[in-house]
Design a protein around this motif. Structure first.
Motif, PDB file in Angstrom:
ATOM      1  N   GLN A  18       0.849  -1.211   0.000  1.00 26.76           N
ATOM      2  CA  GLN A  18       0.000   0.000   0.000  1.00 26.76           C
ATOM      3  C   GLN A  18       0.877   1.251   0.000  1.00 26.76           C
ATOM      4  N   VAL A  19       1.927   1.238   0.840  1.00 23.10           N
ATOM      5  CA  VAL A  19       2.848   2.377   0.907  1.00 23.10           C
ATOM      6  C   VAL A  19       3.523   2.568  -0.455  1.00 23.10           C
ATOM      7  N   ALA A  20       3.989   1.465  -1.035  1.00 25.79           N
ATOM      8  CA  ALA A  20       4.696   1.542  -2.330  1.00 25.79           C
ATOM      9  C   ALA A  20       3.783   2.141  -3.411  1.00 25.79           C
ATOM     10  N   ASP A  21       2.504   1.748  -3.409  1.00 29.21           N
ATOM     11  CA  ASP A  21       1.528   2.299  -4.382  1.00 29.21           C
ATOM     12  C   ASP A  21       1.413   3.805  -4.223  1.00 29.21           C
ATOM     13  N   GLN A  22       1.273   4.231  -2.966  1.00 28.60           N
ATOM     14  CA  GLN A  22       1.103   5.670  -2.680  1.00 28.60           C
ATOM     15  C   GLN A  22       2.363   6.459  -3.037  1.00 28.60           C
ATOM     16  N   VAL A  23       3.527   5.840  -2.788  1.00 28.59           N
ATOM     17  CA  VAL A  23       4.792   6.511  -3.104  1.00 28.59           C
ATOM     18  C   VAL A  23       4.894   6.695  -4.623  1.00 28.59           C
ATOM     19  N   ALA A  24       4.522   5.657  -5.359  1.00 29.30           N
ATOM     20  CA  ALA A  24       4.570   5.742  -6.831  1.00 29.30           C
ATOM     21  C   ALA A  24       3.663   6.875  -7.317  1.00 29.30           C
ATOM     22  N   LYS A  25       2.470   6.979  -6.699  1.00 30.75           N
ATOM     23  CA  LYS A  25       1.520   8.030  -7.060  1.00 30.75           C
ATOM     24  C   LYS A  25       2.083   9.419  -6.760  1.00 30.75           C
ATOM     25  N   LEU A  26       2.681   9.547  -5.571  1.00 30.39           N
ATOM     26  CA  LEU A  26       3.281  10.837  -5.176  1.00 30.39           C
ATOM     27  C   LEU A  26       4.341  11.277  -6.167  1.00 30.39           C
ATOM     28  N   LYS A  27       5.146  10.305  -6.607  1.00 27.57           N
ATOM     29  CA  LYS A  27       6.230  10.623  -7.553  1.00 27.57           C
ATOM     30  C   LYS A  27       5.641  11.069  -8.884  1.00 27.57           C
ATOM     31  N   GLU A  28       4.648  10.287  -9.341  1.00 23.14           N
ATOM     32  CA  GLU A  28       4.082  10.542 -10.660  1.00 23.14           C
ATOM     33  C   GLU A  28       3.268  11.835 -10.688  1.00 23.14           C
ATOM     34  N   GLU A  29       2.400  11.998  -9.677  1.00 21.37           N
ATOM     35  CA  GLU A  29       1.464  13.130  -9.734  1.00 21.37           C
ATOM     36  C   GLU A  29       2.036  14.426  -9.161  1.00 21.37           C
ATOM     37  N   ASN A  30       2.986  14.291  -8.189  1.00 22.56           N
ATOM     38  CA  ASN A  30       3.469  15.499  -7.518  1.00 22.56           C
ATOM     39  C   ASN A  30       4.973  15.705  -7.630  1.00 22.56           C
ATOM     40  N   GLY A  31       5.667  14.737  -8.223  1.00 23.51           N
ATOM     41  CA  GLY A  31       7.128  14.840  -8.346  1.00 23.51           C
ATOM     42  C   GLY A  31       7.842  14.829  -6.999  1.00 23.51           C
ATOM     43  N   ILE A  32       7.212  14.158  -5.996  1.00 21.15           N
ATOM     44  CA  ILE A  32       7.812  14.119  -4.645  1.00 21.15           C
ATOM     45  C   ILE A  32       8.198  12.683  -4.298  1.00 21.15           C
ATOM     46  N   THR A  33       9.407  12.521  -3.764  1.00 16.85           N
ATOM     47  CA  THR A  33       9.823  11.199  -3.259  1.00 16.85           C
ATOM     48  C   THR A  33      10.031  11.311  -1.747  1.00 16.85           C
ATOM     49  N   PRO A  34       9.246  10.548  -0.951  1.00 17.61           N
ATOM     50  CA  PRO A  34       9.461  10.604   0.496  1.00 17.61           C
ATOM     51  C   PRO A  34      10.868  10.127   0.858  1.00 17.61           C
ATOM     52  N   GLY A  35      11.455  10.745   1.882  1.00 21.10           N
ATOM     53  CA  GLY A  35      12.809  10.371   2.307  1.00 21.10           C
ATOM     54  C   GLY A  35      12.865  10.102   3.803  1.00 21.10           C
TER      55      GLY A  35
END
Ligand code: NDP
Length: 296
Positions: A18-35
């Motif tokens: 679930q986290v990985a899905d949301q991270v992929a979405k964040l990257k694609e839609e907002n250009g953000i990678t959590p760190g």
């Protein structure tokens, strides 16, 4: 009754997916990678193993992992300076200082120097206060994992009698706050509790976080109760090293409705919840909606 086994390993894999899905979405839609930044001071072997597996799983879900390994004799000033730098780094959404710290470092001071919004362990005094007053906070990972498994099993926990055995700041107390937040009637038991067997026998939910191998026997468990065993104890049995929980699994499984095994129960949920907290911190930092089902 034979208890249903709550498979923490499978549940944790689901949370990480679930986290990985949301991270992929964040990257694609907002250009953000959590760190996530993890700070390790010294060479404690168990801590090194934890830090390695945290780093590996952080990368596996698509987040950036920043590892900071410091010498055992690092001064408090240098450690605080590193934390200040991470607090100000917009690429870092979560900061975890691996405990225990070497004796010359003041753990409370160090933890409370982390920006509460990046405190993915949920140990900062501000987060403790926010959780205690039912406000939005960062929630300690192990109790959050226990809560997720309980919600998944029961749906609503409202009105249930819950007993938490153990009152530590990292497990027992936040666990009790979370159960209270879900409208359980909560008892916190500890080493001075009188008639512990009778207290436990009343409970629909038993969370054992004591650190004593197989201390809770099956005949303390109410028929059909849900048992969450947080304990991780290394023992020697029949000449072999073994991991056991705080609950005597074999006898408790004959009476409980559901039970977490050790290993493979609460343990795997802790890192999964650390990743969930990092994602939550990232969403909050960017004023984006929080991921559903991954927070308290
Ligand atoms: P602590 O040692 O900090 O706290 C233990 C608690 O148990 C204390 O509150 C203590 O009471 C209570 N206690 C001790 N003996 C008894 C007794 N005979 N009857 C009733 N209560 C008793 O431990 P932690 O909370 O840090 O950890 C608890 C367990 O959970 C450990 O086995 C630890 O390894 C495990 N753990 C597992 C994690 C995971 O990821 N699965 C994460 C964190 C911990 P008092 O306050 O009166 O002394």
């Amino acid at each position: 009754m034979v208890a249903q086994v709550i498979d923490g390993k499978a549940f944790a894999a689901k949370v990480r997916a679930q986290v990985a899905d949301q991270v992929a979405k964040l990257k694609e839609e907002n250009g953000i990678t959590p760190g996530l930044a993890v700070v390790l001071v010294g060479e404690d072997p168990a801590s090194q193993v934890y830090v390695r597996s945290k780093g590996k799983m952080t990368v596996e879900v698509g987040m950036n992992s920043y590892e900071h390994k410091l010498d055992v004799d690092t001064s408090e000033e240098d450690l605080l300076a590193l934390i200040a730098k991470l607090n100000n780094d917009p690429a870092v959404h979560g900061i975890l200082v691996q405990l225990p710290l070497p004796k010359h470092l003041n753990e409370d001071l160090v933890i409370n120097s982390i920006d509460p919004a990046k405190d993915v362990d949920g140990f900062h005094i501000s987060n403790v206060g926010l959780l205690g007053t039912g406000q939005k906070s960062m929630v300690p990972c192990t109790p959050l994992g226990c809560l997720m498994m309980l919600r998944d099993h029961h749906g609503s926990l409202s009105g249930m009698d819950a007993v938490v055995i153990g009152r530590s700041n990292i497990v027992g107390k936040p666990m009790a706050q979370l159960l209270l937040g879900d409208s359980c009637t909560v008892t916190i038991a500890h080493s001075r509790t009188k008639d512990l067997p009778d207290v436990v026998r009343r409970a629909d939910i038993v969370v054992a976080a004591v650190g004593r191998p197989e201390m809770v026997p099956g005949d303390w468990i109410k028929e059909g109760a849900t048992v969450i065993d947080v304990g991780i104890n290394r023992i020697e049995r029949d000449g072999k090293n073994k991991l056991v929980g705080d609950v005597d699994y074999a006898s408790a499984a004959e009476r409980a409705g559901a039970i977490t095994p050790v290993p493979g129960g609460v343990g795997p949920m802790t890192i999964a919840c650390l990743l969930a907290n990092t994602l939550t911190a990232c969403c909050r930092a960017n004023s984006l909606p929080e991921p559903e089902g991954l927070t308290a």
